[in-house]
Design a protein around this motif. Structure first.
Motif, mmCIF file in Angstrom:
data_model
loop_
_atom_site.group_PDB
_atom_site.id
_atom_site.type_symbol
_atom_site.label_atom_id
_atom_site.label_comp_id
_atom_site.label_asym_id
_atom_site.label_seq_id
_atom_site.Cartn_x
_atom_site.Cartn_y
_atom_site.Cartn_z
ATOM 1 N N ARG A 135 -11.609 22.382 21.541
ATOM 2 C CA ARG A 135 -10.432 22.787 22.322
ATOM 3 C C ARG A 135 -9.186 22.684 21.455
ATOM 4 O O ARG A 135 -9.023 21.736 20.695
ATOM 5 N N TYR A 136 -8.323 23.690 21.567
ATOM 6 C CA TYR A 136 -7.009 23.602 20.932
ATOM 7 C C TYR A 136 -5.934 23.981 21.937
ATOM 8 O O TYR A 136 -6.059 24.952 22.687
ATOM 9 N N SER A 137 -4.865 23.198 21.940
ATOM 10 C CA SER A 137 -3.695 23.471 22.750
ATOM 11 C C SER A 137 -2.465 23.115 21.931
ATOM 12 O O SER A 137 -2.477 22.150 21.154
ATOM 13 N N TRP A 138 -1.393 23.878 22.102
ATOM 14 C CA TRP A 138 -0.162 23.584 21.360
ATOM 15 C C TRP A 138 0.395 22.213 21.717
ATOM 16 O O TRP A 138 1.133 21.605 20.925
ATOM 17 N N LEU A 139 0.006 21.682 22.882
ATOM 18 C CA LEU A 139 0.461 20.348 23.274
ATOM 19 C C LEU A 139 -0.072 19.268 22.336
ATOM 20 O O LEU A 139 0.523 18.182 22.233
ATOM 21 N N SER A 153 -7.835 28.447 24.787
ATOM 22 C CA SER A 153 -7.878 29.178 26.048
ATOM 23 C C SER A 153 -6.624 30.034 26.229
ATOM 24 O O SER A 153 -6.680 31.132 26.783
ATOM 25 N N SER A 154 -5.490 29.562 25.729
ATOM 26 C CA SER A 154 -4.249 30.317 25.886
ATOM 27 C C SER A 154 -4.227 31.552 24.988
ATOM 28 O O SER A 154 -3.694 32.597 25.357
ATOM 29 N N LEU A 155 -4.840 31.435 23.792
ATOM 30 C CA LEU A 155 -4.867 32.567 22.866
ATOM 31 C C LEU A 155 -6.065 33.481 23.118
ATOM 32 O O LEU A 155 -6.080 34.631 22.693
ATOM 33 N N GLY A 156 -7.069 32.944 23.788
ATOM 34 C CA GLY A 156 -8.255 33.735 24.098
ATOM 35 C C GLY A 156 -9.138 34.006 22.901
ATOM 36 O O GLY A 156 -9.920 34.958 22.905
#
Length: 415
Positions: free
Chosen positions: A376-380, A319-322
């Motif tokens: 889902r992917y997140s750097w966290l 979602s952050s990278l779109g």
């Protein structure tokens, strides 16, 4: 160089060295999800019991065989759907493939494999999720169509979906069935504006109209499938207002799988094949998963094959990278790592074959980490490895497992 300058140089050297060591340690931790790739068992003992996918067998009393996938974004786990389903068709006379996908969209696939127009790629796209717009899913669909082209009457393969997160296809099929069965569709048509719900109606109003249609359909002959389309729309609406949507979704999916099994049994087939994420098909867990519910209801008739990877390069949305990106993760599963050390790219381990007094028997019953990546992917996730791992005893979750040493990313077809 003065004594003072020499001292400052040494301090800067020490500070930079410590900083470099910290950065290196952080990189190793974030890349591997720890400071190593985890423990392992004895590779020689593991190799004694590991078999190929072609060797998969299931107990005779099995009614539902479920294949889990540790990720949605890897080629190998999608290929396994076809590989294992073929075994079930040839060895166990299964004719139903049920997918964690939109029921209405999967009905589009079912019509295609029975001679419908279009292409396998277009049929896969109708399922409604990006993860299924792949060559691997198209190959599965093509296999089923080719099988049906040569199948005797009543021996055809059927494609079902047991998810309810989409509504457009189910709505249009319901509308079509209503017209064929002589059920008034005036109010039903008002619910849709093109391919979207009309903003004039909220969930409660939609559910009231759909329930009225369902009641009328229940009074008609040969309306079981039409009624189920109405149920899919009601489930979708229920999911939008549910307080615990994940638990509710699994409960509804379990009900839908039971419905599919009943349809197949009415056609004279006692078994169905189900494919979904590990977290849904596992027969035990901290919440009432679909697999747990089905396992409790079928009196040992539920058999589940879990999957895991040693290393994955997984296609995931961010979602952050779109956009979707390929991300590398390690599962830290000692079983998956042992499979790698034994030189096995893909193998099947049947837990029932493992002697009770062996090292493996102890390992499959211990709490251990296994890879589990969703959509889902997140750097966290790099900082919190348990966020992409499941910590459970393998033999409690599954009856057997397939291990993939190096899993490669899917390529999503955009046209």
């Amino acid at each position: 160089m003065s004594v003072m300058k020499t001292k400052h140089f040494k301090i800067r050297y020490i500070v930079l060295s410590l900083l470099g060591a910290i950065l290196l340690a952080a990189f190793i931790f974030m890349h591997f999800g720890g400071f190593s790739t985890g423990k392992n068992a004895n590779p020689e003992e593991f190799a004694k019991y590991a078999q190929s996918v072609e060797d998969i067998t299931i107990p005779e009393n099995t009614r539902i065989i479920a294949l889990g996938e540790a990720t949605h974004g890897n080629v190998e786990f999608q290929q396994l759907k076809l590989d294992v389903f073929k075994q079930m068709v040839n060895k166990y006379n299964m004719r139903a493939f049920a997918l964690e996908g939109d029921f209405g969209g999967c009905e589009q696939v079912n019509r295609y494999i029975h001679g419908g127009k279009g292409t396998a790629q277009a049929a896969a796209a109708a399922i409604g999720f990006a993860i299924y717009r792949t060559d691997e899913m198209a190959k599965l669909i093509s296999y089923m169509r080719q099988y049906n082209d040569n199948a005797a009457e009543g021996d055809d393969l059927r494609f079902y979906g047991f998810d309810m997160q989409r509504y457009a296809h189910s709505f249009h099929f319901l509308l079509k069935f209503c017209k064929e069965l002589g059920v008034d569709t005036k109010n039903l048509k008002k619910l849709m504006d093109g391919e979207e719900w009309s903003s004039e109606y909220d969930n409660s109003a939609r559910m009231e109209i759909i329930t009225q249609v369902k009641t009328e359909l229940e009074g008609k002959k040969n309306a079981a499938q039409a009624v189920h389309f109405a149920d899919m729309l009601l489930q979708y609406c229920e999911l939008q207002v549910g307080t615990n949507s994940s638990t509710l979704r699994d409960k509804l999916m379990a009900e839908n799988v039971e419905w599919i099994l009943q349809q197949e049994q009415q056609l004279g087939y006692e078994r169905i094949f189900v494919s979904g994420h590990n977290s849904h098909v596992a027969k035990w867990g901290s919440f009432d998963s679909m697999g747990k519910l089905l396992s409790n209801k079928t009196d040992n008739g539920y058999y589940v094959i879990g999957t895991d990877f040693y290393k994955t390069n997984c296609n995931l949305p961010s979602s952050s990278l779109g956009k979707r990106t390929n991300q590398i993760f390690y599962s830290h599963s000692p079983l998956a790592k042992t499979a790698k050390m034994a030189g096995l790219e893909i193998c099947w381990l049947n837990f029932r074959d493992i002697p009770h007094d062996s090292e493996l028997a102890e390992l499959i019953l211990q709490y251990t980490y296994m890879g589990t990546l969703g959509e889902r992917y997140s750097w966290l996730m790099r900082l919190i490895p348990p966020s992409y791992r499941m910590f459970q005893p393998p033999a409690v979750l599954y009856d057997s497992m397939i291990f993939v040493t190096n899993a490669n990313p899917i390529h999503i077809i955009t046209e």
